[in-house]
Design an enzyme around this catalytic site. Sequence first.
Site, PDB file in Angstrom:
ATOM      1  CD  GLN A 182      -0.188  -1.523   3.031  1.00 17.37           C
ATOM      2  OE1 GLN A 182      -0.020  -2.442   2.239  1.00 17.37           O
ATOM      3  NE2 GLN A 182      -0.208  -1.724   4.348  1.00 17.37           N
ATOM      4  CG  ASN A 205       7.053  -7.561   2.723  1.00 21.76           C
ATOM      5  OD1 ASN A 205       6.699  -7.037   1.666  1.00 21.76           O
ATOM      6  ND2 ASN A 205       6.321  -7.485   3.818  1.00 21.76           N
ATOM      7  CB  SER A 228      20.260 -10.637   2.796  1.00 22.44           C
ATOM      8  OG  SER A 228      21.589 -10.185   2.790  1.00 22.44           O
ATOM      9  CD  GLN A 250      24.852 -10.445   4.475  1.00 28.04           C
ATOM     10  OE1 GLN A 250      23.864 -10.162   3.814  1.00 28.04           O
ATOM     11  NE2 GLN A 250      25.501  -9.549   5.199  1.00 28.04           N
ATOM     12  CG  HIS A 253      19.867  -9.618   6.697  1.00 29.90           C
ATOM     13  ND1 HIS A 253      19.534  -8.347   7.057  1.00 29.90           N
ATOM     14  CD2 HIS A 253      21.174  -9.589   6.350  1.00 29.90           C
ATOM     15  CE1 HIS A 253      20.591  -7.570   6.936  1.00 29.90           C
ATOM     16  NE2 HIS A 253      21.606  -8.300   6.521  1.00 29.90           N
ATOM     17  CD  GLU A 317      22.070  -8.343  -1.053  1.00 26.16           C
ATOM     18  OE1 GLU A 317      21.558  -7.286  -0.655  1.00 26.16           O
ATOM     19  OE2 GLU A 317      21.816  -9.468  -0.554  1.00 26.16           O
ATOM     20  CG  HIS A 318      26.300  -8.645   0.340  1.00 24.51           C
ATOM     21  ND1 HIS A 318      25.057  -9.108   0.719  1.00 24.51           N
ATOM     22  CD2 HIS A 318      26.285  -7.305   0.533  1.00 24.51           C
ATOM     23  CE1 HIS A 318      24.315  -8.085   1.127  1.00 24.51           C
ATOM     24  NE2 HIS A 318      25.036  -6.982   1.022  1.00 24.51           N
ATOM     25  CG  ASP A 351      25.113  -5.030   5.583  1.00 26.99           C
ATOM     26  OD1 ASP A 351      24.974  -4.949   4.360  1.00 26.99           O
ATOM     27  OD2 ASP A 351      25.087  -6.116   6.208  1.00 26.99           O
ATOM     28  CD  GLU A 405      15.288   1.923 -40.462  1.00 32.97           C
ATOM     29  OE1 GLU A 405      14.546   2.840 -40.059  1.00 32.97           O
ATOM     30  OE2 GLU A 405      16.237   1.465 -39.792  1.00 32.97           O
ATOM     31  CG  HIS A 410      11.925   8.723 -40.107  1.00 31.70           C
ATOM     32  ND1 HIS A 410      10.606   8.454 -39.878  1.00 31.70           N
ATOM     33  CD2 HIS A 410      12.550   8.622 -38.901  1.00 31.70           C
ATOM     34  CE1 HIS A 410      10.424   8.182 -38.583  1.00 31.70           C
ATOM     35  NE2 HIS A 410      11.595   8.277 -37.970  1.00 31.70           N
TER      36      HIS A 410
END
Length: 420
Positions: A182, A205, A228, A250, A253, A317-318, A351, A405, A410
Amino acid sequence: MVGVQFLKRFDESKAKELMDEVRGRVEDILNQIRLEGWDALARICESLDGFAPSKIKPDEIQEAWQKLSTEMKEALKVAEKNIRSFHRAQREILKDFTCDIDEGIKAGMRFIPVKSAAVYVPGGRYPLPSTVLMGVIPAQEAGVERIAVLTPPGRDGRPNSVTLAAMGMLGIREAWAIGGAQAIAAVAFGAGDIKQADIVVGPGNAYVTEAKRQVFGIVGIDGLAGPSEVMIVADSNADPKFLAADMVAQLEHDPSARAMLLTTDESIAKRAIGEVYKLLDNIRTSSVASVAWENGGAVAVGTLEEISRMANEVAPEHLELAVEKPESVLELFTCYGAAFLGNYSPVPFGDYIAGTNHILPTGRSAKFQGGLWVGTFLRPLQHLYASKEAALNLARHGARIADAEGLAAHSLSMRMRGLY
């Protein structure tokens, strides 16, 4: 050794996928807010969170900063200084320019910030004041005029006080106690006093991530962040206790987090596994980290070349390079969100405090995008100038391509410049 040999694998059967009901629920939330605005937003917030959506007063934000302990203020100030220094340097490389293409032809670019950005700061399992810094500072350094922060209400209806304090330190004037899909809908479509943003950034999330996916195109987004993940590459010089701590860091998390250790030394790998179990027996967050370790922990042994090929395929990611000369092997690794070089550069420094951004691509998306940076909030606008004389030559060749084309107008547009 032929191929990487696993001592512990991920439990793929328990990996969480984006479920159809999540997608459908998010679509319903977005449609309600798109059609009904604030009324739908209020109804959904009260139903899901137990509180009506509310704007956080600037006085409340500043009061949270004033009441913060001296030690925490000092920590946040150090983090701000380092993060701002790194992102200010990024802005410095993005200079407007014009170059000569040919005689009478100039082309250039301007880097213009978006006017409005919304930064989503999660507030579920743990409060994340660090994400305030990671999302807001790059936008400020880019020159974004309006920055709105959205973060879920706590049990008392207000966001975490440290999260508010981080906003106060950065001078945030617009913040909303709204979370979930929301919140993304509110800034994507506008709702009541919440004005539509040009871009929405920040982790969240599955519902937040799915909402960002569905509103992309209506507004810009930074990417789609999942659980993560860390990949640690280690040789015989690595400390197994360091490796274990970095994996658990990690894994705590989220139960869906992943940690992979790839070593060139089997004894280091086995000792690191033992150290992980010792940590899980004693650490306060073991209820989360233990689940993540069982389902999302992997340890393997191979050569550095084999490991680098796997790493580039996984695109973590890491990426930690806990090897003797990390700078010399970094070039082998080409797909990662952020790399941490050496035994004394763990991911948690990135982090929180060292300066690099922690809003990074996950789920192999590092193959085609990077993490949040100043450029996320800048639009590279191109421009062209051709003199009358240059237009003659451009028209001669450009019109041929347009004719091939089948685009007659054009061709006409260019030929007219070449004739007059």
